[in-house]
Design an enzyme around this catalytic site. Structure first.
Site, PDB file in Angstrom:
ATOM      1  N   GLU A  38      -3.640  -4.732  -2.421  1.00 55.56           N
ATOM      2  CA  GLU A  38      -4.050  -5.980  -1.764  1.00 55.56           C
ATOM      3  C   GLU A  38      -5.155  -5.694  -0.757  1.00 55.56           C
ATOM      4  O   GLU A  38      -5.087  -4.716  -0.019  1.00 55.56           O
ATOM      5  CB  GLU A  38      -2.823  -6.577  -1.058  1.00 55.56           C
ATOM      6  CG  GLU A  38      -3.095  -7.872  -0.354  1.00 55.56           C
ATOM      7  CD  GLU A  38      -3.685  -8.913  -1.296  1.00 55.56           C
ATOM      8  OE1 GLU A  38      -3.033  -9.283  -2.271  1.00 55.56           O
ATOM      9  OE2 GLU A  38      -4.830  -9.345  -1.048  1.00 55.56           O
TER      10      GLU A  38
ATOM     11  N   LYS B 111      -7.215   1.687  -2.954  1.00 55.64           N
ATOM     12  CA  LYS B 111      -6.822   1.022  -1.696  1.00 55.64           C
ATOM     13  C   LYS B 111      -7.067   1.945  -0.484  1.00 55.64           C
ATOM     14  O   LYS B 111      -7.648   1.535   0.523  1.00 55.64           O
ATOM     15  CB  LYS B 111      -5.345   0.618  -1.771  1.00 55.64           C
ATOM     16  CG  LYS B 111      -4.790   0.034  -0.487  1.00 55.64           C
ATOM     17  CD  LYS B 111      -5.433  -1.267  -0.123  1.00 55.64           C
ATOM     18  CE  LYS B 111      -5.086  -1.661   1.292  1.00 55.64           C
ATOM     19  NZ  LYS B 111      -5.763  -2.875   1.739  1.00 55.64           N
TER      20      LYS B 111
ATOM     21  N   ARG C  21      -7.356 -10.132   4.376  1.00 55.12           N
ATOM     22  CA  ARG C  21      -7.470  -9.914   5.826  1.00 55.12           C
ATOM     23  C   ARG C  21      -6.566 -10.907   6.523  1.00 55.12           C
ATOM     24  O   ARG C  21      -6.565 -12.101   6.158  1.00 55.12           O
ATOM     25  CB  ARG C  21      -8.927 -10.151   6.277  1.00 55.12           C
ATOM     26  CG  ARG C  21      -9.927  -9.184   5.685  1.00 55.12           C
ATOM     27  CD  ARG C  21     -11.333  -9.748   5.761  1.00 55.12           C
ATOM     28  NE  ARG C  21     -11.451 -11.013   5.041  1.00 55.12           N
ATOM     29  CZ  ARG C  21     -12.520 -11.807   5.075  1.00 55.12           C
ATOM     30  NH1 ARG C  21     -13.552 -11.486   5.813  1.00 55.12           N
ATOM     31  NH2 ARG C  21     -12.549 -12.933   4.389  1.00 55.12           N
TER      32      ARG C  21
ATOM     33  N   THR D 228       0.874  -1.180   0.000  1.00 61.05           N
ATOM     34  CA  THR D 228       0.000   0.000   0.000  1.00 61.05           C
ATOM     35  C   THR D 228       0.907   1.224   0.000  1.00 61.05           C
ATOM     36  O   THR D 228       1.563   1.514   0.995  1.00 61.05           O
ATOM     37  CB  THR D 228      -0.896   0.004   1.250  1.00 61.05           C
ATOM     38  OG1 THR D 228      -1.629  -1.219   1.271  1.00 61.05           O
ATOM     39  CG2 THR D 228      -1.861   1.174   1.233  1.00 61.05           C
TER      40      THR D 228
ATOM     41  N   CYS E 183      -3.259  -1.800   9.380  1.00 56.77           N
ATOM     42  CA  CYS E 183      -3.495  -1.027   8.148  1.00 56.77           C
ATOM     43  C   CYS E 183      -4.368   0.215   8.310  1.00 56.77           C
ATOM     44  O   CYS E 183      -4.015   1.277   7.806  1.00 56.77           O
ATOM     45  CB  CYS E 183      -4.092  -1.931   7.073  1.00 56.77           C
ATOM     46  SG  CYS E 183      -2.911  -3.146   6.449  1.00 56.77           S
TER      47      CYS E 183
ATOM     48  N   LEU F 144     -20.232  -2.917  11.243  1.00 56.77           N
ATOM     49  CA  LEU F 144     -21.217  -2.169  12.028  1.00 56.77           C
ATOM     50  C   LEU F 144     -21.262  -2.676  13.473  1.00 56.77           C
ATOM     51  O   LEU F 144     -22.284  -2.560  14.127  1.00 56.77           O
ATOM     52  CB  LEU F 144     -22.612  -2.278  11.402  1.00 56.77           C
ATOM     53  CG  LEU F 144     -22.937  -1.326  10.242  1.00 56.77           C
ATOM     54  CD1 LEU F 144     -24.393  -1.468   9.835  1.00 56.77           C
ATOM     55  CD2 LEU F 144     -22.626   0.128  10.577  1.00 56.77           C
TER      56      LEU F 144
END
Ligand SMILES: NC(=O)c1ccc[n+]([C@@H]2O[C@H](COP(=O)([O-])OP(=O)(O)OC[C@H]3O[C@@H](n4cnc5c(N)ncnc54)[C@H](O)[C@@H]3O)[C@@H](O)[C@H]2O)c1
Length: 332
Positions: A156, A221, A159, A122, A277, A267
């Site tokens: 990318e 991203k 997770r 990133t 990140c 949520l």
């Protein structure tokens, strides 16, 4: 296809092992020699379900290797992934020195035919162009003829904890470049994943491939992570209002999440967002906006709400435990 992945953390190792699993010949490079020795024995330095298995099957098939030798990796790969870390600096900007070091390394070793250099890390908006300039500088210092190269941004979205699953089952693949040739090679690389050849349910529709210019892919991203972080801050703010008016945020979240335009994910009210990140990516986007003379007020509010939320958790603890003196709360 022949692939080199530079940086074998969560992103690089999983990408390399999954690409080997779908039939490509992959050399993974890391400058941490202890890590490389461990990976050469078929063991992953991180725990990810299914990763050790696909590493071992790739190695047994002769399609997956690990080394510290960047020159060998660059010579091998037609596609060179940069997947090193981009941690936050104290002022909120991303530290791109590892990406720049790899770009310099690629520039000093680049030879042979045409290559695609892929920013998988990133990276701040505009990094695709700076990687291109750094590589060109490295090439210019040598007499050797090279077959040319293009840069692609391929962010990318995996997770941690379901990284292998996410790589084989992406919601979308984003490819940003000014070069049709580079995009065509990337599409060929990902074709088995796009066609769902490696998932049990072959009736799923093909994976969407979003082809953009370089800058838009870099922005996608940051925008994705900023949106998810803001969604969490939003529900936390709603939770704080719920506490005051006597509503139950869990029921409220269910009630709004069933609206397909809103969606139920991200949520869950709680202590706020964190991890490796969201904080760094949101602060980099705020910083980038500032650099271009725009104050990202909504994102700044999402960060402020997030910081305040930790104190809300402390207040709730105090209500229950009464005395917090002597107790340790870790806030990081
Ligand atoms: N971890 C995630 O969940 C995730 C998800 C999406 C995107 N990303 C992004 O992907 C990038 C990589 O993240 P990560 O979590 O895999 O990082 P990481 O810190 O786990 O791994 C980076 C690896 O690069 C190696 N490295 C550093 N400099 C090197 C060099 N010059 N040559 C070779 N190897 C070098 C390090 O030894 C390390 O093994 C970051 O930009 C991150 O923001 C991460």
């Amino acid at each position: 296809m022949k692939v080199c992945v530079i940086g074998t953390g969560y992103v690089g190792l999983v990408t390399g092992a999954c690409l080997a699993q779908i039939g490509h010949h992959v050399i993974c490079i890391d400058n941490n020699s202890e890590k490389v020795v461990l990976m050469q024995s078929g063991k992953s330095p991180i725990f990810e379900p299914g990763l050790d298995e696909i590493m071992q099957s790739g190695m047994e098939a002769g399609r997956l290797e690990f080394t510290t030798d960047l020159a060998a990796g660059v010579a091998h790969g037609d596609i060179l992934f940069i997947a090193v870390g981009t941690p936050a600096l104290p002022n909120g900007e991303s530290n791109t020195r590892y990406v720049e070091a790899v770009a310099r390394g690629i520039g000093s070793h680049l030879n042979g035919g045409y290559k695609v250099i892929v920013n998988k890390s990133t990276v701040p908006i505009g990094s695709g162009d700076s990687v291109r300039r750094i590589v060109l500088d490295g090439v210019a210092e040598r007499e050797e003829k090279i077959g040319g190269f293009d840069v692609v941004s391929n962010p990318e979205f995996l997770r941690e904890g379901s990284a292998v699953y996410d790589t084989f089952n992406p919601d979308r693949i984003v490819l940003g470049s000014h070069s049709d040739r580079a995009i065509a090679m990337m599409q060929e690389l990902y074709n088995p994943i796009v066609k769902r050849e490696f998932v049990a349910d072959r009736n799923l529709p093909q994976v969407s491939v979003v082809v953009t210019d370089l800058t838009s892919a870099e922005m996608i991203k940051y925008a994705a992570n900023a949106f998810l972080a803001t969604k969490i801050s939003f529900i936390n703010e709603v939770a704080n209002i719920c506490d005051r008016v006597g509503a139950d945020v869990t029921q409220v979240a269910k009630g709004i999440g069933l609206d397909s335009q809103i969606g139920s994910k991200f949520l869950q009210a709680g202590i706020g967002w964190g991890g490796s990140c969201f904080p760094k990516d949101v602060s980099e986007l705020i910083h980038a906006a500032d650099d271009y003379g725009y104050e990202a007020q909504l994102l700044k509010a999402a960060v402020a709400t997030n910081q305040m939320q930790r104190l809300v958790a402390l207040e709730k603890l105090q209500q229950v435990l009464k005395i917090l003196k002597g107790k340790t709360a870790l806030l990081n």
